[in-house]
Design a protein around this motif. Structure first.
Motif, PDB file in Angstrom:
ATOM      1  N   PHE A  60       0.957  -1.342  -0.082  1.00  0.00           N
ATOM      2  CA  PHE A  60      -0.122  -0.107   0.161  1.00  0.00           C
ATOM      3  C   PHE A  60       1.102   1.279   0.081  1.00  0.00           C
ATOM      4  CE2 PHE A  60      -2.228  -3.607   1.978  1.00  0.00           C
ATOM      5  CZ  PHE A  60      -3.520  -3.443   0.971  1.00  0.00           C
ATOM      6  N   SER A  61       0.963   1.880  -1.108  1.00  0.00           N
ATOM      7  CA  SER A  61       1.703   3.145  -1.394  1.00  0.00           C
ATOM      8  C   SER A  61       0.750   4.320  -1.165  1.00  0.00           C
ATOM      9  CB  SER A  61       2.340   2.969  -2.588  1.00  0.00           C
ATOM     10  OG  SER A  61       3.331   4.134  -2.774  1.00  0.00           O
ATOM     11  N   THR A  62       0.992   5.270  -1.760  1.00  0.00           N
ATOM     12  CA  THR A  62       0.434   6.821  -1.614  1.00  0.00           C
ATOM     13  C   THR A  62       0.211   7.426  -3.082  1.00  0.00           C
ATOM     14  OG1 THR A  62       0.187   9.038  -0.480  1.00  0.00           O
ATOM     15  CG2 THR A  62       2.526   8.041  -0.953  1.00  0.00           C
ATOM     16  N   ASN A  92       5.756 -11.490  -7.864  1.00  0.00           N
ATOM     17  CA  ASN A  92       4.260 -11.438  -8.007  1.00  0.00           C
ATOM     18  C   ASN A  92       3.791 -10.410  -7.088  1.00  0.00           C
ATOM     19  OD1 ASN A  92       1.677 -11.840  -8.859  1.00  0.00           O
ATOM     20  ND2 ASN A  92       1.622 -13.779  -7.914  1.00  0.00           N
ATOM     21  N   PHE A  93       3.363  -9.131  -7.630  1.00  0.00           N
ATOM     22  CA  PHE A  93       3.087  -8.027  -6.844  1.00  0.00           C
ATOM     23  C   PHE A  93       1.916  -7.447  -7.052  1.00  0.00           C
ATOM     24  CE2 PHE A  93       6.019  -6.012  -9.550  1.00  0.00           C
ATOM     25  CZ  PHE A  93       5.372  -4.929  -9.997  1.00  0.00           C
ATOM     26  N   LEU A  94       1.395  -6.555  -6.432  1.00  0.00           N
ATOM     27  CA  LEU A  94       0.221  -5.434  -6.828  1.00  0.00           C
ATOM     28  C   LEU A  94       0.663  -4.343  -5.733  1.00  0.00           C
ATOM     29  CD1 LEU A  94      -2.121  -4.459  -8.234  1.00  0.00           C
ATOM     30  CD2 LEU A  94      -3.533  -5.623  -6.470  1.00  0.00           C
ATOM     31  N   ILE A  95       0.894  -3.127  -6.416  1.00  0.00           N
ATOM     32  CA  ILE A  95       0.887  -1.894  -5.438  1.00  0.00           C
ATOM     33  C   ILE A  95      -0.208  -1.056  -5.465  1.00  0.00           C
ATOM     34  CG2 ILE A  95       2.172   0.165  -5.085  1.00  0.00           C
ATOM     35  CD1 ILE A  95       4.739  -1.382  -6.101  1.00  0.00           C
ATOM     36  N   LEU A  96      -0.947  -0.905  -4.575  1.00  0.00           N
ATOM     37  CA  LEU A  96      -1.989   0.165  -4.597  1.00  0.00           C
ATOM     38  C   LEU A  96      -1.699   1.504  -4.001  1.00  0.00           C
ATOM     39  CD1 LEU A  96      -5.121  -2.030  -3.435  1.00  0.00           C
ATOM     40  CD2 LEU A  96      -4.367  -1.585  -5.722  1.00  0.00           C
TER      41      LEU A  96
END
Length: 222
Positions: A60-62, A92-96
């Motif tokens: 979880f980014s900004t 294997n990633f997902l950044i929101l």
């Protein structure tokens, strides 16, 4: 698997699974300047990934990364560095990238919490007329991930309701819900930044007007 104990971590409990690692721990104060705080999260992130490489990694980014006025902020610089590390090292990633979260509790200095406190305590505050903000219901994080977590791979997604709310819009909604008048002085200052939202986000919020979304936030969290 959830790493963290804060607002986002608690909101993920109902969708927790063994094959996904939700990294929701770290520096929550965007005004933080101490290197030791950033280094602690970075170290934890790397150690956690090394121990659980088989899991999909959710970070979880900004959305502040898009704010040109904050490009020299230690917090934004740090978040950019974390994102680059994830993209270059995690399989294997997902950044929101998250907007201004609205929920029960959390940091008292977040926009919604600050305005609620000022209005309910009848405090006078300065309203920056040019400021606009992107808002996100904390519950939408888990709803979105439940639908898309497994189908989106190695992507960075801007995540908030796709509309820049004028501060007067937000204050008017809070006044209506609290049945109290806000006392503020108007200052001809403030800013906002535009964000491009992916198709997944536009579809997720499809059919919901800004007015109804804002009303839902005030009904649930005021």
């Amino acid at each position: 698997m959830i790493i963290g104990t804060g607002l986002i971590a608690n909101a993920l409990k109902d969708i927790d699974t063994n094959d996904t690692l939700y990294f929701a721990s770290g520096v929550s104060n965007s005004l933080e300047t101490r290197d030791s705080e950033f280094e602690r999260e970075f170290s934890l992130l790397k150690t956690t990934y090394e121990q659980h490489k088989e899991k999909k990694f959710i970070y979880f980014s900004t959305l502040s990364i898009h704010d040109q006025s904050k490009q020299k902020s230690p917090y934004v610089i740090y978040k950019k560095n974390i994102e680059e590390y994830i993209k270059n090292n995690i399989e294997n990633f997902l950044i929101l990238r998250i907007g201004n979260i609205v929920g029960h509790g959390g940091n008292p200095n977040t926009l919604f919490n600050f305005l609620k406190t000022q209005i309910t305590h009848k405090n006078t505050f300065a309203l920056h007329l040019k400021a606009k903000r992107l808002l996100l219901d904390i519950e939408d994080i888990s709803k979105f991930l439940e639908l898309h977590c497994l189908s989106i791979h190695n992507k960075v997604i801007n995540f908030s309701f796709p509309y820049n709310f004028d501060l007067k819009e937000i204050i008017a909604a809070l006044e209506e819900q609290t049945h109290q008048k806000a006392f503020y002085s108007e200052v001809n200052e403030g800013d906002f930044y535009k964000v491009d939202f992916e198709e997944e986000i536009l579809n997720f919020f499809s059919g919901i007007s800004p007015e109804s979304y804002l009303q839902s936030l005030t009904r649930k969290y005021i």
